[in-house]
Write a protein that holds these residues in place. Sequence first.
Motif, PDB file in Angstrom:
ATOM      1  N   LEU A   5     -49.550   9.678  12.806  1.00  0.00           N
ATOM      2  CA  LEU A   5     -49.423  11.112  13.011  1.00  0.00           C
ATOM      3  C   LEU A   5     -48.910  11.765  11.736  1.00  0.00           C
ATOM      4  N   GLY A   6     -49.349  12.982  11.507  1.00  0.00           N
ATOM      5  CA  GLY A   6     -48.917  13.707  10.324  1.00  0.00           C
ATOM      6  C   GLY A   6     -49.719  14.977  10.166  1.00  0.00           C
ATOM      7  N   THR A   7     -49.645  15.585   9.003  1.00  0.00           N
ATOM      8  CA  THR A   7     -50.337  16.844   8.786  1.00  0.00           C
ATOM      9  C   THR A   7     -51.845  16.636   8.736  1.00  0.00           C
ATOM     10  N   GLY A   8     -52.572  17.686   9.100  1.00  0.00           N
ATOM     11  CA  GLY A   8     -54.020  17.619   9.092  1.00  0.00           C
ATOM     12  C   GLY A   8     -54.616  17.007  10.336  1.00  0.00           C
ATOM     13  N   ALA A  16     -51.247  16.461  40.899  1.00  0.00           N
ATOM     14  CA  ALA A  16     -52.363  16.079  40.033  1.00  0.00           C
ATOM     15  C   ALA A  16     -52.463  16.947  38.777  1.00  0.00           C
ATOM     16  N   LEU A  17     -52.912  16.332  37.686  1.00  0.00           N
ATOM     17  CA  LEU A  17     -53.186  17.079  36.462  1.00  0.00           C
ATOM     18  C   LEU A  17     -54.248  18.128  36.738  1.00  0.00           C
ATOM     19  N   ARG A  18     -54.005  19.364  36.288  1.00  0.00           N
ATOM     20  CA  ARG A  18     -54.941  20.463  36.548  1.00  0.00           C
ATOM     21  C   ARG A  18     -56.026  20.570  35.483  1.00  0.00           C
ATOM     22  N   GLY A  19     -55.749  20.093  34.297  1.00  0.00           N
ATOM     23  CA  GLY A  19     -56.697  20.219  33.188  1.00  0.00           C
ATOM     24  C   GLY A  19     -55.933  20.333  31.889  1.00  0.00           C
ATOM     25  N   LEU A  20     -56.650  20.485  30.794  1.00  0.00           N
ATOM     26  CA  LEU A  20     -55.983  20.673  29.510  1.00  0.00           C
ATOM     27  C   LEU A  20     -55.136  21.941  29.528  1.00  0.00           C
ATOM     28  N   HIS A  21     -53.998  21.875  28.885  1.00  0.00           N
ATOM     29  CA  HIS A  21     -53.108  23.033  28.788  1.00  0.00           C
ATOM     30  C   HIS A  21     -53.105  23.597  27.374  1.00  0.00           C
ATOM     31  N   ALA A  22     -52.855  22.724  26.380  1.00  0.00           N
ATOM     32  CA  ALA A  22     -52.762  23.166  24.983  1.00  0.00           C
ATOM     33  C   ALA A  22     -52.926  21.963  24.073  1.00  0.00           C
ATOM     34  N   VAL A  23     -53.215  22.240  22.819  1.00  0.00           N
ATOM     35  CA  VAL A  23     -53.174  21.209  21.782  1.00  0.00           C
ATOM     36  C   VAL A  23     -52.213  21.667  20.696  1.00  0.00           C
ATOM     37  N   THR A  24     -51.592  20.696  20.034  1.00  0.00           N
ATOM     38  CA  THR A  24     -50.697  20.995  18.922  1.00  0.00           C
ATOM     39  C   THR A  24     -51.318  20.473  17.629  1.00  0.00           C
ATOM     40  N   LEU A  25     -51.425  21.340  16.636  1.00  0.00           N
ATOM     41  CA  LEU A  25     -51.886  20.965  15.301  1.00  0.00           C
ATOM     42  C   LEU A  25     -50.677  20.916  14.378  1.00  0.00           C
ATOM     43  N   THR A  26     -50.605  19.892  13.544  1.00  0.00           N
ATOM     44  CA  THR A  26     -49.539  19.819  12.544  1.00  0.00           C
ATOM     45  C   THR A  26     -50.147  20.064  11.174  1.00  0.00           C
ATOM     46  N   GLY A  57     -56.744  23.063   7.056  1.00  0.00           N
ATOM     47  CA  GLY A  57     -55.753  21.996   7.035  1.00  0.00           C
ATOM     48  C   GLY A  57     -56.326  20.618   7.235  1.00  0.00           C
ATOM     49  N   GLY A  58     -57.589  20.538   7.651  1.00  0.00           N
ATOM     50  CA  GLY A  58     -58.244  19.249   7.797  1.00  0.00           C
ATOM     51  C   GLY A  58     -58.594  18.843   9.211  1.00  0.00           C
ATOM     52  N   VAL A  59     -58.134  19.566  10.226  1.00  0.00           N
ATOM     53  CA  VAL A  59     -58.446  19.198  11.603  1.00  0.00           C
ATOM     54  C   VAL A  59     -59.918  19.485  11.896  1.00  0.00           C
ATOM     55  N   LEU A  60     -60.588  18.522  12.509  1.00  0.00           N
ATOM     56  CA  LEU A  60     -61.992  18.694  12.874  1.00  0.00           C
ATOM     57  C   LEU A  60     -62.088  19.472  14.177  1.00  0.00           C
ATOM     58  N   PHE A  61     -62.809  20.593  14.135  1.00  0.00           N
ATOM     59  CA  PHE A  61     -63.043  21.434  15.296  1.00  0.00           C
ATOM     60  C   PHE A  61     -64.502  21.302  15.737  1.00  0.00           C
ATOM     61  N   GLU A  62     -64.716  21.538  16.999  1.00  0.00           N
ATOM     62  CA  GLU A  62     -66.056  21.582  17.569  1.00  0.00           C
ATOM     63  C   GLU A  62     -66.127  22.803  18.481  1.00  0.00           C
ATOM     64  N   ILE A  63     -67.265  23.462  18.513  1.00  0.00           N
ATOM     65  CA  ILE A  63     -67.519  24.494  19.519  1.00  0.00           C
ATOM     66  C   ILE A  63     -68.650  23.965  20.389  1.00  0.00           C
ATOM     67  N   ALA A  64     -68.410  23.859  21.692  1.00  0.00           N
ATOM     68  CA  ALA A  64     -69.334  23.196  22.609  1.00  0.00           C
ATOM     69  C   ALA A  64     -69.687  24.116  23.773  1.00  0.00           C
ATOM     70  N   THR A  65     -70.944  24.062  24.205  1.00  0.00           N
ATOM     71  CA  THR A  65     -71.384  24.885  25.329  1.00  0.00           C
ATOM     72  C   THR A  65     -70.896  24.310  26.648  1.00  0.00           C
ATOM     73  N   ASP A  66     -70.722  25.186  27.624  1.00  0.00           N
ATOM     74  CA  ASP A  66     -70.324  24.733  28.961  1.00  0.00           C
ATOM     75  C   ASP A  66     -71.423  23.923  29.636  1.00  0.00           C
ATOM     76  N   ALA A  67     -72.669  24.298  29.416  1.00  0.00           N
ATOM     77  CA  ALA A  67     -73.803  23.655  30.085  1.00  0.00           C
ATOM     78  C   ALA A  67     -74.503  22.700  29.104  1.00  0.00           C
ATOM     79  N   PRO A  68     -75.272  21.726  29.610  1.00  0.00           N
ATOM     80  CA  PRO A  68     -75.683  21.571  31.005  1.00  0.00           C
ATOM     81  C   PRO A  68     -74.701  20.841  31.905  1.00  0.00           C
ATOM     82  N   GLY A  69     -73.724  20.129  31.403  1.00  0.00           N
ATOM     83  CA  GLY A  69     -72.751  19.453  32.252  1.00  0.00           C
ATOM     84  C   GLY A  69     -73.062  17.980  32.456  1.00  0.00           C
ATOM     85  N   PHE A  70     -72.224  17.320  33.234  1.00  0.00           N
ATOM     86  CA  PHE A  70     -72.260  15.869  33.330  1.00  0.00           C
ATOM     87  C   PHE A  70     -73.104  15.326  34.478  1.00  0.00           C
ATOM     88  N   ASP A  71     -73.679  16.203  35.275  1.00  0.00           N
ATOM     89  CA  ASP A  71     -74.539  15.732  36.361  1.00  0.00           C
ATOM     90  C   ASP A  71     -76.018  15.803  35.990  1.00  0.00           C
TER      91      ASP A  71
END
Length: 324
Positions: free
Chosen positions: A75-78, A151-161, A264-278
Amino acid sequence: MSTAQPHGLHHVTAVAEAPQRNVDFYCRVLGLRLVKQTVNFDAPGAYHLYYGDGAGRPSSLITFFAWRDVPRGRLGTGLATATAFSIPEGSASWWRDHLRAQGVEADVTTRHGADVVAFRDPDGMVLELVTAAGDTRSGWDGVAGVPAEHALRGLHAVTLTERALDPTAEVLTSLLGMGLDGEDGGRARFAMGDGGSGALVDVHGTTSAERGLQAGGTVHHVAFRAPDETALARWRQGLVDAGLEATEVLDRKYFRSVYFREPGGVLFEIATDAPGFDVDEPLLELGRRLQLPPWLEPDREQIAAALPPLHVPDDQDAGLVPTD
């Protein structure tokens, strides 16, 4: 003017070493559903495992590239250095006790007025469970010893360093349309849309931490939600116009996406909601069998033979099957 306004986190993808250990922890200990058993499309000798709620909805997902014998990262920056899930109010002490009973060291702290259960998975990945008021997501409905009320409801947040906070903040606000939502303990919080659980990014700026090393137990990338392919293409062009190197739109079978790195070096992705996993297996059978994209199907026998056997817990689909 912002070029993209994601309406929340789509998924977080991390790196693990042992596929079966990964399944056992995320299904049995955290009570998530294995919604897709596939391979890394770019390196099909490794599993790509997706976990989430009953249908694998965007914002519920954490996924893993499971590479055998991968070294432990640092763990560290980026890097994205913590991944938080939402839990109901009043559930923090239950989760602390549940995790400790499973041999997982867990402690409860407070941040932004919420209880935070902090612990690590078997690969050393930092996870947090945060009590989130107003989160109406149902999550996965109480299998593997995790009652529905906790039960876990889903993702809440991410932390970038990050070594420098301002360049990352500029991308989050000016290019991704997020708003500054407060500061607490050296962290700046950014929110997508109306904010709330599943739409938060915390950025921790520090000059004392060393550069992170991406390997086992670290996050590979953070994905944000795009409503459709038209918006995705428009946002990609906006990123390119702003001088960022963005990939072409890629077919990930369950969504279409674009990747780019923030300053800072973190890899981002932008992803569509569809078509989904079914799209390739029924809802009742998600995650039970190895699924491949069409371009890898001709090599199925060779790919499957190179992967270690994977056992999905017997109670994985209990929440979808009527009981007497």
